[in-house]
Design a protein around this motif. Structure first.
Motif, PDB file in Angstrom:
ATOM      1  N   VAL A 244       0.846  -1.188   0.000  1.00 19.17           N
ATOM      2  CA  VAL A 244       0.000   0.000   0.000  1.00 19.17           C
ATOM      3  C   VAL A 244       0.886   1.244   0.000  1.00 19.17           C
ATOM      4  N   LYS A 245       0.307   2.348  -0.396  1.00 18.91           N
ATOM      5  CA  LYS A 245       1.007   3.629  -0.370  1.00 18.91           C
ATOM      6  C   LYS A 245       0.903   4.249   1.021  1.00 18.91           C
ATOM      7  N   LEU A 246       1.742   5.257   1.258  1.00 16.38           N
ATOM      8  CA  LEU A 246       1.673   5.946   2.548  1.00 16.38           C
ATOM      9  C   LEU A 246       0.290   6.529   2.806  1.00 16.38           C
ATOM     10  N   SER A 247      -0.339   7.021   1.760  1.00 16.94           N
ATOM     11  CA  SER A 247      -1.656   7.644   1.923  1.00 16.94           C
ATOM     12  C   SER A 247      -2.736   6.633   2.299  1.00 16.94           C
ATOM     13  N   GLU A 248      -2.422   5.336   2.185  1.00 24.63           N
ATOM     14  CA  GLU A 248      -3.409   4.299   2.473  1.00 24.63           C
ATOM     15  C   GLU A 248      -3.186   3.617   3.821  1.00 24.63           C
ATOM     16  N   LEU A 249      -2.241   4.098   4.618  1.00 22.41           N
ATOM     17  CA  LEU A 249      -1.958   3.459   5.907  1.00 22.41           C
ATOM     18  C   LEU A 249      -3.129   3.617   6.866  1.00 22.41           C
ATOM     19  N   GLU A 250      -3.360   2.566   7.641  1.00 22.30           N
ATOM     20  CA  GLU A 250      -4.397   2.584   8.658  1.00 22.30           C
ATOM     21  C   GLU A 250      -3.763   2.821  10.022  1.00 22.30           C
ATOM     22  N   PRO A 251      -4.537   3.345  10.954  1.00 24.41           N
ATOM     23  CA  PRO A 251      -3.991   3.568  12.300  1.00 24.41           C
ATOM     24  C   PRO A 251      -3.889   2.255  13.069  1.00 24.41           C
ATOM     25  N   PHE A 252      -3.082   2.267  14.133  1.00 23.25           N
ATOM     26  CA  PHE A 252      -2.963   1.135  15.049  1.00 23.25           C
ATOM     27  C   PHE A 252      -2.576  -0.155  14.312  1.00 23.25           C
ATOM     28  N   THR A 253      -1.751  -0.022  13.271  1.00 23.14           N
ATOM     29  CA  THR A 253      -1.346  -1.167  12.446  1.00 23.14           C
ATOM     30  C   THR A 253       0.161  -1.084  12.201  1.00 23.14           C
ATOM     31  N   ASP A 254       0.836  -2.230  12.275  1.00 25.14           N
ATOM     32  CA  ASP A 254       2.287  -2.273  12.080  1.00 25.14           C
ATOM     33  C   ASP A 254       2.627  -2.467  10.607  1.00 25.14           C
ATOM     34  N   TYR A 255       3.536  -1.604  10.113  1.00 22.66           N
ATOM     35  CA  TYR A 255       3.963  -1.665   8.715  1.00 22.66           C
ATOM     36  C   TYR A 255       5.483  -1.625   8.627  1.00 22.66           C
ATOM     37  N   ASN A 256       6.010  -2.196   7.536  1.00 25.01           N
ATOM     38  CA  ASN A 256       7.388  -1.973   7.101  1.00 25.01           C
ATOM     39  C   ASN A 256       7.327  -1.163   5.816  1.00 25.01           C
ATOM     40  N   CYS A 257       7.996  -0.019   5.821  1.00 26.09           N
ATOM     41  CA  CYS A 257       7.947   0.873   4.656  1.00 26.09           C
ATOM     42  C   CYS A 257       9.347   1.054   4.080  1.00 26.09           C
ATOM     43  N   THR A 258       9.439   0.988   2.753  1.00 34.33           N
ATOM     44  CA  THR A 258      10.707   1.161   2.046  1.00 34.33           C
ATOM     45  C   THR A 258      10.517   2.182   0.935  1.00 34.33           C
ATOM     46  N   GLY A 259      11.510   3.061   0.777  1.00 39.92           N
ATOM     47  CA  GLY A 259      11.408   4.118  -0.218  1.00 39.92           C
ATOM     48  C   GLY A 259      12.266   3.857  -1.443  1.00 39.92           C
ATOM     49  N   LEU A 260      11.697   4.035  -2.609  1.00 40.50           N
ATOM     50  CA  LEU A 260      12.433   3.973  -3.866  1.00 40.50           C
ATOM     51  C   LEU A 260      12.889   5.391  -4.208  1.00 40.50           C
ATOM     52  N   ILE A 261      14.200   5.565  -4.411  1.00 38.96           N
ATOM     53  CA  ILE A 261      14.754   6.894  -4.664  1.00 38.96           C
ATOM     54  C   ILE A 261      14.624   7.219  -6.150  1.00 38.96           C
ATOM     55  N   LEU A 262      14.070   8.387  -6.414  1.00 42.33           N
ATOM     56  CA  LEU A 262      13.804   8.803  -7.802  1.00 42.33           C
ATOM     57  C   LEU A 262      14.531  10.104  -8.111  1.00 42.33           C
ATOM     58  N   GLN A 263      14.908  10.253  -9.372  1.00 39.52           N
ATOM     59  CA  GLN A 263      15.395  11.530  -9.883  1.00 39.52           C
ATOM     60  C   GLN A 263      14.629  11.816 -11.162  1.00 39.52           C
ATOM     61  N   ASN A 264      13.977  12.967 -11.170  1.00 42.00           N
ATOM     62  CA  ASN A 264      13.073  13.293 -12.279  1.00 42.00           C
ATOM     63  C   ASN A 264      12.025  12.195 -12.469  1.00 42.00           C
ATOM     64  N   ASN A 265      11.541  11.668 -11.325  1.00 41.21           N
ATOM     65  CA  ASN A 265      10.507  10.621 -11.303  1.00 41.21           C
ATOM     66  C   ASN A 265      10.963   9.312 -11.942  1.00 41.21           C
ATOM     67  N   THR A 266      12.274   9.125 -12.059  1.00 36.49           N
ATOM     68  CA  THR A 266      12.840   7.890 -12.603  1.00 36.49           C
ATOM     69  C   THR A 266      13.727   7.239 -11.557  1.00 36.49           C
ATOM     70  N   SER A 267      13.592   5.941 -11.386  1.00 41.43           N
ATOM     71  CA  SER A 267      14.362   5.237 -10.357  1.00 41.43           C
ATOM     72  C   SER A 267      15.860   5.291 -10.653  1.00 41.43           C
ATOM     73  N   ILE A 268      16.648   5.468  -9.599  1.00 42.07           N
ATOM     74  CA  ILE A 268      18.109   5.394  -9.732  1.00 42.07           C
ATOM     75  C   ILE A 268      18.618   4.073  -9.160  1.00 42.07           C
ATOM     76  N   ASN A 269      17.696   3.115  -8.962  1.00 41.50           N
ATOM     77  CA  ASN A 269      18.029   1.763  -8.486  1.00 41.50           C
ATOM     78  C   ASN A 269      18.651   1.762  -7.103  1.00 41.50           C
ATOM     79  N   LYS A 270      18.157   2.637  -6.261  1.00 40.18           N
ATOM     80  CA  LYS A 270      18.576   2.673  -4.861  1.00 40.18           C
ATOM     81  C   LYS A 270      17.327   2.797  -3.993  1.00 40.18           C
ATOM     82  N   THR A 271      17.321   2.094  -2.869  1.00 41.25           N
ATOM     83  CA  THR A 271      16.196   2.152  -1.944  1.00 41.25           C
ATOM     84  C   THR A 271      16.680   2.509  -0.552  1.00 41.25           C
TER      85      THR A 271
END
Length: 371
Positions: A244-271
């Motif tokens: 799910v996206k960050l905007s879809e997180l529910e309260p009182f729930t455990d999540y693991n979140c990982t970020g994809l790094i983008l430049q000009n909205n294109t992935s640079i293959n780093k997280t």
């Protein structure tokens, strides 16, 4: 009285011969060396006679074991750049060999101290060695000659003192990294290299991430000052493969979140490293109405949240239990408040009533007591 003499008896062909002899001790072989400075090759050590010698070079002021060079029957031995010495540094020299009896014999010289030449910018070249680092190599030992403005991490390449590597910090990304080399104790002998650092050098583990404390969820990241650099986060529950996206997180729930790094909205293959996220919404229950009869009570309330108020109307899994002392709870499901009626009460009896909040059938707030 007969003079005392050392006599040797020789038996040869049956004839006894007596001779006088004097005991002598053989002189140890002598060796010497001279030192000649060659600006291109370093110092030239000439040893006489040629043979297998050990040259030991000691850096002045440092008592550690010297650098040893085997001559291997060479008459002239270069010591300096090819000897892995430091530029413009004072050294002392010792030359010796081991004789047949296993004794170390030192050679004589009037010139056993010397200073190496200064280093020029042409003596240092950029090279590749450690991924994510900027590396420089030289014929000199440059391990102590390098310096950076912000004391960056410096490593030797594969234990080779002739190649040193600097790891750019994230603050250097999309800017220039300046590295300075200094020739030992020589004055005005410094020179610098300037390297443009691209996002390829970005080290995700150095990115600071602050987990969200409310909803809608936002993870604050400290990124290098590059144009159009951003992070797109996705999250998942521990035992749920759905993403799910960050905007879809529910309260009182455990999540693991990982970020994809983008430049000009294109992935640079780093997280980014994983972030543990659990947003606890502070629910405040306020009673707005209280009506009672001899056998029942009706009360209403509203719910607010300081850190989740915007998303509160969307908490469809938020429910309430209304109860009075020793009476079964009554459910209510409106996210931001509701009304409850508890019946079957005894007249002229005091009761303690309360409203408790649950999310996904798990209690998250006991509410406030209503006397």
């Amino acid at each position: 009285m007969a003079a005392f003499c050392l006599c040797v008896l020789l038996l040869w062909a049956g004839i006894l011969v007596v001779t006088n002899s004097t005991m002598t001790t053989a002189e140890p072989p002598q060796c010497s060396y001279t030192v000649t400075n060659n600006n291109k090759l370093g110092l030239q050590i000439e040893i006489n006679p040629p043979g297998n010698y050990t040259l030991t070079v000691f850096e002045e002021g440092r008592p550690q074991t010297g650098k040893k060079i085997q001559t291997d029957h060479l008459k002239q031995i270069p010591v300096g750049k090819t000897g892995h010495l430091k530029p413009c540094t004072d050294y002392s020299l010792s030359v010796s060999f081991i004789n047949d009896a296993g004794n170390e014999i030192f050679c004589h010289s009037t010139e056993n101290k010397f200073r190496t030449d200064p280093m020029s910018k042409g003596d240092v070249k950029e090279t590749s060695c450690i991924p994510g680092y900027v590396c420089y190599g030289s014929d000199w030992d440059i391990s102590s000659s390098i310096s950076t403005p912000n004391k960056h991490l410096v490593k030797q390449c594969r234990n080779d003192s002739q190649t040193v590597c600097v790891r750019p910090a994230n603050e250097d990304i999309c800017s220039d990294l300046n590295v300075t080399f200094t020739s030992g104790s020589c004055v005005n002998s410094s020179f610098s290299f300037t390297k443009s650092i691209s996002v390829d050098f970005l080290n995700p583990s150095e990115i600071q991430q602050i987990e969200p404390t409310g909803l809608p969820a936002e993870i604050t990241t400290t990124l290098p000052k590059c144009k159009n650099l951003s992070v797109s986060y996705t999250c998942s529950e521990k035992h749920n493969p759905d993403v799910v996206k960050l905007s879809e997180l529910e309260p009182f729930t455990d999540y693991n979140c990982t970020g994809l790094i983008l430049q000009n909205n294109t992935s640079i293959n780093k997280t980014t490293p994983s972030v543990q996220v659990r947003v606890v919404c502070d629910l405040t229950i306020t009673y707005t109405k209280n009506d009672s009869t001899s056998t029942s009570i009706e009360f209403s309330w509203t719910t607010t949240s300081k850190n989740c108020q915007q998303e509160l109307p969307n908490f469809h899994k938020l429910s309430y239990d209304c109860s009075c002392q020793k009476h079964s709870p009554k459910p209510a499901t409106s996210p931001d408040g509701g009304t409850c009626v508890v019946t079957g009460l005894n007249p002229y009896t005091d009761y303690k009533c309360r409203v408790g909040a649950k999310y996904n059938e798990i209690q998250v707030s006991t509410g406030v007591k209503l006397m």
